[in-house]
Design a protein around this motif. Structure first.
Motif, PDB file in Angstrom:
ATOM      1  N   ALA A 122       0.838  -1.212   0.000  1.00 49.57           N
ATOM      2  CA  ALA A 122       0.000   0.000   0.000  1.00 49.57           C
ATOM      3  C   ALA A 122       0.868   1.256   0.000  1.00 49.57           C
ATOM      4  CB  ALA A 122      -0.938   0.001   1.204  1.00 49.57           C
ATOM      5  N   LEU A 123       1.932   1.241   0.778  1.00 43.61           N
ATOM      6  CA  LEU A 123       2.847   2.374   0.858  1.00 43.61           C
ATOM      7  C   LEU A 123       3.489   2.652  -0.503  1.00 43.61           C
ATOM      8  CD1 LEU A 123       4.313   4.386   2.820  1.00 43.61           C
ATOM      9  CD2 LEU A 123       6.060   2.631   3.048  1.00 43.61           C
ATOM     10  N   ILE A 124       3.959   1.622  -1.163  1.00 45.94           N
ATOM     11  CA  ILE A 124       4.609   1.776  -2.470  1.00 45.94           C
ATOM     12  C   ILE A 124       3.607   2.233  -3.529  1.00 45.94           C
ATOM     13  CG2 ILE A 124       5.697   0.468  -4.356  1.00 45.94           C
ATOM     14  CD1 ILE A 124       7.087  -1.191  -2.064  1.00 45.94           C
ATOM     15  N   VAL A 125       2.461   1.576  -3.605  1.00 45.72           N
ATOM     16  CA  VAL A 125       1.452   1.943  -4.601  1.00 45.72           C
ATOM     17  C   VAL A 125       0.998   3.385  -4.372  1.00 45.72           C
ATOM     18  CG1 VAL A 125      -0.883   1.487  -5.461  1.00 45.72           C
ATOM     19  CG2 VAL A 125       0.671  -0.425  -4.994  1.00 45.72           C
ATOM     20  N   GLY A 126       0.690   3.703  -3.124  1.00 47.80           N
ATOM     21  CA  GLY A 126       0.233   5.061  -2.822  1.00 47.80           C
ATOM     22  C   GLY A 126       1.309   6.102  -3.077  1.00 47.80           C
ATOM     23  N   GLY A 127       2.548   5.808  -2.683  1.00 51.22           N
ATOM     24  CA  GLY A 127       3.637   6.767  -2.872  1.00 51.22           C
ATOM     25  C   GLY A 127       3.927   7.029  -4.333  1.00 51.22           C
ATOM     26  N   ILE A 128       4.021   5.972  -5.126  1.00 51.22           N
ATOM     27  CA  ILE A 128       4.324   6.139  -6.550  1.00 51.22           C
ATOM     28  C   ILE A 128       3.195   6.862  -7.266  1.00 51.22           C
ATOM     29  CG2 ILE A 128       4.666   4.894  -8.738  1.00 51.22           C
ATOM     30  CD1 ILE A 128       6.361   2.866  -7.144  1.00 51.22           C
ATOM     31  N   THR A 129       1.952   6.484  -6.982  1.00 48.33           N
ATOM     32  CA  THR A 129       0.838   7.133  -7.678  1.00 48.33           C
ATOM     33  C   THR A 129       0.640   8.578  -7.226  1.00 48.33           C
ATOM     34  OG1 THR A 129      -0.775   6.141  -6.165  1.00 48.33           O
ATOM     35  CG2 THR A 129      -0.383   5.001  -8.249  1.00 48.33           C
ATOM     36  N   GLU A 130       0.964   8.885  -5.983  1.00 48.53           N
ATOM     37  CA  GLU A 130       0.891  10.285  -5.551  1.00 48.53           C
ATOM     38  C   GLU A 130       1.969  11.115  -6.230  1.00 48.53           C
ATOM     39  OE1 GLU A 130       0.651  11.363  -1.421  1.00 48.53           O
ATOM     40  OE2 GLU A 130      -0.921   9.889  -1.048  1.00 48.53           O
ATOM     41  N   PHE A 131       3.147  10.549  -6.391  1.00 45.75           N
ATOM     42  CA  PHE A 131       4.268  11.295  -6.967  1.00 45.75           C
ATOM     43  C   PHE A 131       4.168  11.376  -8.490  1.00 45.75           C
ATOM     44  CE2 PHE A 131       8.664  11.919  -8.368  1.00 45.75           C
ATOM     45  CZ  PHE A 131       9.011  13.032  -7.608  1.00 45.75           C
ATOM     46  N   PHE A 132       3.830  10.259  -9.139  1.00 44.24           N
ATOM     47  CA  PHE A 132       3.835  10.203 -10.598  1.00 44.24           C
ATOM     48  C   PHE A 132       2.452  10.273 -11.231  1.00 44.24           C
ATOM     49  CE2 PHE A 132       7.868   8.122  -9.473  1.00 44.24           C
ATOM     50  CZ  PHE A 132       8.739   8.881 -10.226  1.00 44.24           C
ATOM     51  N   GLY A 133       1.403  10.261 -10.423  1.00 39.45           N
ATOM     52  CA  GLY A 133       0.053  10.295 -10.962  1.00 39.45           C
ATOM     53  C   GLY A 133      -0.499   8.903 -11.193  1.00 39.45           C
ATOM     54  N   LYS A 134      -1.723   8.863 -11.675  1.00 41.72           N
ATOM     55  CA  LYS A 134      -2.423   7.590 -11.846  1.00 41.72           C
ATOM     56  C   LYS A 134      -2.557   7.201 -13.317  1.00 41.72           C
ATOM     57  CE  LYS A 134      -5.030   8.228  -7.606  1.00 41.72           C
ATOM     58  NZ  LYS A 134      -6.328   8.464  -7.007  1.00 41.72           N
ATOM     59  N   SER A 135      -1.484   7.423 -14.053  1.00 40.31           N
ATOM     60  CA  SER A 135      -1.496   6.944 -15.440  1.00 40.31           C
ATOM     61  C   SER A 135      -1.449   5.411 -15.394  1.00 40.31           C
ATOM     62  CB  SER A 135      -0.283   7.480 -16.197  1.00 40.31           C
ATOM     63  OG  SER A 135       0.910   6.912 -15.672  1.00 40.31           O
ATOM     64  N   ALA A 176      -7.118  -5.774 -13.015  1.00 40.89           N
ATOM     65  CA  ALA A 176      -8.428  -5.383 -12.477  1.00 40.89           C
ATOM     66  C   ALA A 176      -8.313  -4.103 -11.651  1.00 40.89           C
ATOM     67  CB  ALA A 176      -9.008  -6.510 -11.624  1.00 40.89           C
ATOM     68  N   ALA A 177      -7.258  -3.991 -10.848  1.00 45.19           N
ATOM     69  CA  ALA A 177      -7.072  -2.800 -10.018  1.00 45.19           C
ATOM     70  C   ALA A 177      -6.855  -1.564 -10.885  1.00 45.19           C
ATOM     71  CB  ALA A 177      -5.906  -2.996  -9.051  1.00 45.19           C
ATOM     72  N   VAL A 178      -6.047  -1.693 -11.931  1.00 47.53           N
ATOM     73  CA  VAL A 178      -5.814  -0.561 -12.837  1.00 47.53           C
ATOM     74  C   VAL A 178      -7.128  -0.137 -13.478  1.00 47.53           C
ATOM     75  CG1 VAL A 178      -4.696   0.140 -14.999  1.00 47.53           C
ATOM     76  CG2 VAL A 178      -3.383  -1.099 -13.264  1.00 47.53           C
ATOM     77  N   PHE A 179      -7.880  -1.107 -13.967  1.00 53.88           N
ATOM     78  CA  PHE A 179      -9.175  -0.808 -14.580  1.00 53.88           C
ATOM     79  C   PHE A 179     -10.096  -0.088 -13.591  1.00 53.88           C
ATOM     80  CE2 PHE A 179     -13.617  -2.068 -15.216  1.00 53.88           C
ATOM     81  CZ  PHE A 179     -13.842  -1.544 -16.488  1.00 53.88           C
ATOM     82  N   LEU A 180     -10.197  -0.623 -12.369  1.00 51.92           N
ATOM     83  CA  LEU A 180     -11.086  -0.021 -11.369  1.00 51.92           C
ATOM     84  C   LEU A 180     -10.641   1.381 -10.968  1.00 51.92           C
ATOM     85  CD1 LEU A 180     -11.782  -3.147  -9.150  1.00 51.92           C
ATOM     86  CD2 LEU A 180     -13.442  -1.907 -10.566  1.00 51.92           C
ATOM     87  N   VAL A 181      -9.350   1.579 -10.776  1.00 53.79           N
ATOM     88  CA  VAL A 181      -8.859   2.909 -10.402  1.00 53.79           C
ATOM     89  C   VAL A 181      -9.180   3.911 -11.507  1.00 53.79           C
ATOM     90  CG1 VAL A 181      -6.773   4.306  -9.995  1.00 53.79           C
ATOM     91  CG2 VAL A 181      -7.059   2.107  -8.825  1.00 53.79           C
ATOM     92  N   LYS A 182      -8.930   3.547 -12.752  1.00 53.05           N
ATOM     93  CA  LYS A 182      -9.198   4.467 -13.868  1.00 53.05           C
ATOM     94  C   LYS A 182     -10.687   4.777 -13.970  1.00 53.05           C
ATOM     95  CE  LYS A 182      -6.446   6.030 -15.921  1.00 53.05           C
ATOM     96  NZ  LYS A 182      -5.732   7.262 -15.510  1.00 53.05           N
TER      97      LYS A 182
END
Length: 187
Positions: free
Chosen positions: A108-121, A173-179
């Motif tokens: 969770a820390l890695i996913v959240g940190g990377i997506t906060e810094f680099f966005g949710k592309s 599935a997670a990428v699809f749901l987040v988008k």
């Protein structure tokens, strides 16, 4: 408007923000507990927990997503039946496969940190979830080796390899749901 009115309004907004954070953290803790029950029993059960952890990190960010996972694990540790098969307890959280459960925190820390810094592309989501999962695999496998007195290759073959395709599907599935979710809600 007077300074005391501004201060009260500001305090009320801060409280509302904190309550909203608590609500989202609780919601994702509950989602993780529910997804854990969608389970195919195995030496290490195949569940959708990892999907929930990916979603918590990506949707809530590193801080709230990690807190959500920590609350989930604390509930499990005190005996709440939130783990796969409606299990809980210190023996489950810190048992032979506990490294994978504890690895969810870093995921969770890695996913959240990377997506906060680099966005949710899509590439950012895929990379963050893959890295988070790899760290979870490493921690869990090393833990398993220590507690089961197994060699690393045997542990990988038992605890990781059978889950690679399913975990790749969970990332997709997670990428699809987040988008999809980011278009309709802001957390």
């Amino acid at each position: 408007m007077s300074n005391s009115s501004n201060s009260k309004a500001s305090d009320k907004l801060k409280l509302t923000g904190k309550l909203t954070d608590i609500m989202y953290i609780g919601m994702f803790t509950a989602i993780t507990a529910i997804f854990a029950q969608i389970c195919i029993p195995f030496q290490i059960p195949f569940t959708l927990q990892t999907l929930a952890v990916f979603l918590a990190g990506a949707m809530l960010g590193w801080k709230r997503g990690t807190i959500s996972v920590l609350v989930y694990i604390l509930l499990a540790a005190v005996g709440a039946p939130v783990l796969a098969g409606l299990k809980g307890g210190v023996d489950k959280v810190f048992g032979v496969t506990g490294g994978y459960i504890l690895g969810f925190i870093l995921t969770a820390l890695i996913v959240g940190g990377i997506t906060e810094f680099f966005g949710k592309s899509i590439p950012s989501l895929i990379i963050s979830m893959t890295l988070g999962l790899m760290v979870c695999y490493i921690l869990g496998t090393v833990w398993y080796c220590i507690f089961a007195n197994a060699d690393f290759i045997s542990a990988l073959l038992l605890c990781v390899v059978p889950f690679l395709l399913a975990d790749a599907a969970k990332i997709a599935a997670a990428v699809f749901l987040v988008k999809r979710l980011e278009k309709v809600i802001t957390l």
